[in-house]
Design a protein around this motif. Structure first.
Motif, PDB file in Angstrom:
ATOM      1  N   THR A 136     109.701 -40.279  18.852  1.00 47.40           N
ATOM      2  CA  THR A 136     109.373 -38.870  19.048  1.00 47.40           C
ATOM      3  C   THR A 136     109.466 -38.526  20.529  1.00 47.40           C
ATOM      4  O   THR A 136     109.443 -39.413  21.382  1.00 47.40           O
ATOM      5  CB  THR A 136     107.942 -38.525  18.585  1.00 47.40           C
ATOM      6  OG1 THR A 136     107.015 -39.246  19.394  1.00 47.40           O
ATOM      7  CG2 THR A 136     107.724 -38.849  17.130  1.00 47.40           C
ATOM      8  N   GLY A 137     109.531 -37.238  20.807  1.00 42.94           N
ATOM      9  CA  GLY A 137     109.508 -36.807  22.197  1.00 42.94           C
ATOM     10  C   GLY A 137     109.749 -35.324  22.337  1.00 42.94           C
ATOM     11  O   GLY A 137     110.363 -34.694  21.469  1.00 42.94           O
ATOM     12  N   SER A 138     109.278 -34.784  23.434  1.00 44.02           N
ATOM     13  CA  SER A 138     109.435 -33.357  23.718  1.00 44.02           C
ATOM     14  C   SER A 138     110.806 -33.049  24.290  1.00 44.02           C
ATOM     15  O   SER A 138     111.404 -33.879  24.980  1.00 44.02           O
ATOM     16  CB  SER A 138     108.372 -32.906  24.720  1.00 44.02           C
ATOM     17  OG  SER A 138     107.099 -33.017  24.158  1.00 44.02           O
ATOM     18  N   LEU A 139     111.261 -31.843  24.015  1.00 49.84           N
ATOM     19  CA  LEU A 139     112.509 -31.367  24.590  1.00 49.84           C
ATOM     20  C   LEU A 139     112.281 -31.006  26.053  1.00 49.84           C
ATOM     21  O   LEU A 139     111.279 -30.378  26.392  1.00 49.84           O
ATOM     22  CB  LEU A 139     113.030 -30.128  23.856  1.00 49.84           C
ATOM     23  CG  LEU A 139     113.840 -30.369  22.579  1.00 49.84           C
ATOM     24  CD1 LEU A 139     112.997 -30.946  21.474  1.00 49.84           C
ATOM     25  CD2 LEU A 139     114.493 -29.077  22.139  1.00 49.84           C
ATOM     26  N   ALA A 140     113.200 -31.391  26.905  1.00 49.95           N
ATOM     27  CA  ALA A 140     113.165 -31.005  28.315  1.00 49.95           C
ATOM     28  C   ALA A 140     113.659 -29.565  28.421  1.00 49.95           C
ATOM     29  O   ALA A 140     114.332 -29.064  27.513  1.00 49.95           O
ATOM     30  CB  ALA A 140     114.051 -31.944  29.129  1.00 49.95           C
ATOM     31  N   PRO A 141     113.357 -28.876  29.511  1.00 51.49           N
ATOM     32  CA  PRO A 141     113.861 -27.507  29.682  1.00 51.49           C
ATOM     33  C   PRO A 141     115.387 -27.461  29.544  1.00 51.49           C
ATOM     34  O   PRO A 141     116.091 -28.280  30.136  1.00 51.49           O
ATOM     35  CB  PRO A 141     113.425 -27.146  31.105  1.00 51.49           C
ATOM     36  CG  PRO A 141     112.227 -28.006  31.357  1.00 51.49           C
ATOM     37  CD  PRO A 141     112.513 -29.298  30.632  1.00 51.49           C
ATOM     38  N   GLY A 142     115.872 -26.556  28.711  1.00 51.04           N
ATOM     39  CA  GLY A 142     117.311 -26.396  28.509  1.00 51.04           C
ATOM     40  C   GLY A 142     117.967 -27.430  27.611  1.00 51.04           C
ATOM     41  O   GLY A 142     119.166 -27.361  27.362  1.00 51.04           O
ATOM     42  N   GLU A 143     117.219 -28.385  27.097  1.00 50.23           N
ATOM     43  CA  GLU A 143     117.771 -29.464  26.269  1.00 50.23           C
ATOM     44  C   GLU A 143     117.792 -29.056  24.803  1.00 50.23           C
ATOM     45  O   GLU A 143     116.857 -28.445  24.303  1.00 50.23           O
ATOM     46  CB  GLU A 143     116.903 -30.715  26.453  1.00 50.23           C
ATOM     47  CG  GLU A 143     117.450 -31.965  25.833  1.00 50.23           C
ATOM     48  CD  GLU A 143     116.604 -33.180  26.152  1.00 50.23           C
ATOM     49  OE1 GLU A 143     117.183 -34.245  26.410  1.00 50.23           O
ATOM     50  OE2 GLU A 143     115.350 -33.078  26.143  1.00 50.23           O
ATOM     51  N   SER A 144     118.860 -29.411  24.103  1.00 52.04           N
ATOM     52  CA  SER A 144     118.953 -29.138  22.669  1.00 52.04           C
ATOM     53  C   SER A 144     118.180 -30.211  21.900  1.00 52.04           C
ATOM     54  O   SER A 144     117.971 -31.322  22.406  1.00 52.04           O
ATOM     55  CB  SER A 144     120.414 -29.143  22.214  1.00 52.04           C
ATOM     56  OG  SER A 144     120.920 -30.474  22.237  1.00 52.04           O
ATOM     57  N   PRO A 145     117.782 -29.912  20.662  1.00 53.14           N
ATOM     58  CA  PRO A 145     117.108 -30.941  19.863  1.00 53.14           C
ATOM     59  C   PRO A 145     117.957 -32.214  19.703  1.00 53.14           C
ATOM     60  O   PRO A 145     117.426 -33.325  19.820  1.00 53.14           O
ATOM     61  CB  PRO A 145     116.864 -30.247  18.523  1.00 53.14           C
ATOM     62  CG  PRO A 145     116.713 -28.803  18.891  1.00 53.14           C
ATOM     63  CD  PRO A 145     117.737 -28.608  19.987  1.00 53.14           C
ATOM     64  N   ARG A 146     119.262 -32.083  19.460  1.00 55.19           N
ATOM     65  CA  ARG A 146     120.123 -33.261  19.297  1.00 55.19           C
ATOM     66  C   ARG A 146     120.160 -34.109  20.570  1.00 55.19           C
ATOM     67  O   ARG A 146     120.043 -35.333  20.525  1.00 55.19           O
ATOM     68  CB  ARG A 146     121.530 -32.857  18.881  1.00 55.19           C
ATOM     69  CG  ARG A 146     122.435 -34.059  18.673  1.00 55.19           C
ATOM     70  CD  ARG A 146     123.815 -33.703  18.142  1.00 55.19           C
ATOM     71  NE  ARG A 146     124.530 -34.913  17.824  1.00 55.19           N
ATOM     72  CZ  ARG A 146     124.359 -35.656  16.750  1.00 55.19           C
ATOM     73  NH1 ARG A 146     123.490 -35.278  15.831  1.00 55.19           N
ATOM     74  NH2 ARG A 146     125.046 -36.756  16.544  1.00 55.19           N
ATOM     75  N   SER A 147     120.310 -33.447  21.719  1.00 54.93           N
ATOM     76  CA  SER A 147     120.337 -34.183  22.991  1.00 54.93           C
ATOM     77  C   SER A 147     119.010 -34.889  23.228  1.00 54.93           C
ATOM     78  O   SER A 147     118.975 -36.035  23.693  1.00 54.93           O
ATOM     79  CB  SER A 147     120.644 -33.246  24.147  1.00 54.93           C
ATOM     80  OG  SER A 147     121.962 -32.760  24.046  1.00 54.93           O
ATOM     81  N   ALA A 148     117.911 -34.215  22.910  1.00 49.81           N
ATOM     82  CA  ALA A 148     116.591 -34.827  23.069  1.00 49.81           C
ATOM     83  C   ALA A 148     116.440 -36.038  22.147  1.00 49.81           C
ATOM     84  O   ALA A 148     115.902 -37.074  22.553  1.00 49.81           O
ATOM     85  CB  ALA A 148     115.492 -33.804  22.788  1.00 49.81           C
ATOM     86  N   ALA A 149     116.918 -35.922  20.914  1.00 51.56           N
ATOM     87  CA  ALA A 149     116.827 -37.035  19.965  1.00 51.56           C
ATOM     88  C   ALA A 149     117.621 -38.246  20.468  1.00 51.56           C
ATOM     89  O   ALA A 149     117.124 -39.378  20.426  1.00 51.56           O
ATOM     90  CB  ALA A 149     117.323 -36.595  18.590  1.00 51.56           C
ATOM     91  N   LEU A 150     118.829 -38.024  20.950  1.00 50.59           N
ATOM     92  CA  LEU A 150     119.641 -39.121  21.487  1.00 50.59           C
ATOM     93  C   LEU A 150     118.953 -39.771  22.687  1.00 50.59           C
ATOM     94  O   LEU A 150     118.901 -40.998  22.800  1.00 50.59           O
ATOM     95  CB  LEU A 150     121.023 -38.609  21.885  1.00 50.59           C
ATOM     96  CG  LEU A 150     121.937 -38.202  20.734  1.00 50.59           C
ATOM     97  CD1 LEU A 150     123.148 -37.433  21.254  1.00 50.59           C
ATOM     98  CD2 LEU A 150     122.369 -39.423  19.923  1.00 50.59           C
ATOM     99  N   ARG A 151     118.421 -38.946  23.571  1.00 57.69           N
ATOM    100  CA  ARG A 151     117.724 -39.450  24.761  1.00 57.69           C
ATOM    101  C   ARG A 151     116.492 -40.257  24.374  1.00 57.69           C
ATOM    102  O   ARG A 151     116.271 -41.358  24.887  1.00 57.69           O
ATOM    103  CB  ARG A 151     117.339 -38.280  25.677  1.00 57.69           C
ATOM    104  CG  ARG A 151     116.522 -38.703  26.902  1.00 57.69           C
ATOM    105  CD  ARG A 151     116.135 -37.521  27.776  1.00 57.69           C
ATOM    106  NE  ARG A 151     115.488 -36.428  27.076  1.00 57.69           N
ATOM    107  CZ  ARG A 151     114.217 -36.420  26.667  1.00 57.69           C
ATOM    108  NH1 ARG A 151     113.437 -37.480  26.865  1.00 57.69           N
ATOM    109  NH2 ARG A 151     113.703 -35.358  26.051  1.00 57.69           N
TER     110      ARG A 151
END
Length: 146
Positions: A39-54
């Motif tokens: 799990t994790g929070s989205l960074a400013p300007g980040e898409s859900p998919r990018s956040a999931a990969l990160r």
């Protein structure tokens, strides 16, 4: 005076499992008996998919790219009072976006020791019972039913 930096009230949940039906669960450093999927929070300007990969990379050491499955489902839930100070005043709810990663077999996991203490591969029902998050429980059971 530096302005306060608040968490974005949007996050991802990535349920990782094997084709054989084992689910990856991670034990958090704080609170120490809290088990969850990635799990994790989205960074400013980040898409859900990018956040999931990160988050998958940061929490497990796995690079997954196109193998990540967007479950096209999200849940709105109240933020636990103990964690509300991380968010802007009057922010009481978080939107969680669900993803899945289905692996052929178990993989070695590289934990981030600042976030997690250990990991286990468990059956869907044992993983669902272990997590303290109702959204995580529902996501595991939904993925296991497919």
């Amino acid at each position: 005076m530096t302005p306060a930096v608040y968490k974005r009230p949007q996050s991802v949940l990535v349920v990782i499992c094997t084709r054989g039906g084992e689910f990856l669960m991670l034990r958090r450093t704080h609170p120490g008996q809290f088990w969850q999927s990635v799990t994790g929070s989205l960074a400013p300007g980040e898409s859900p998919r990018s956040a999931a990969l990160r988050e998958v990379w940061e929490e497990t050491g796995l690079r997954v790219g196109s193998a990540l499955i967007d479950l096209k489902h999200s849940v709105l839930f109240p933020i636990v009072r103990a964690w509300r100070a991380r968010y802007a005043p009057n922010v009481c709810f978080n939107r969680e976006y669900w993803f899945a990663l289905v692996l052929e077999t178990r993989r070695m996991i590289r934990l981030n020791p600042l976030e997690h203490l250990e990991y286990r591969w468990l059956s869907a029902e044992r993983a669902a019972r272990l997590t303290g998050s109702w959204t995580n429980r529902n996501a595991i059971r939904a993925l296991a039913a497919c």
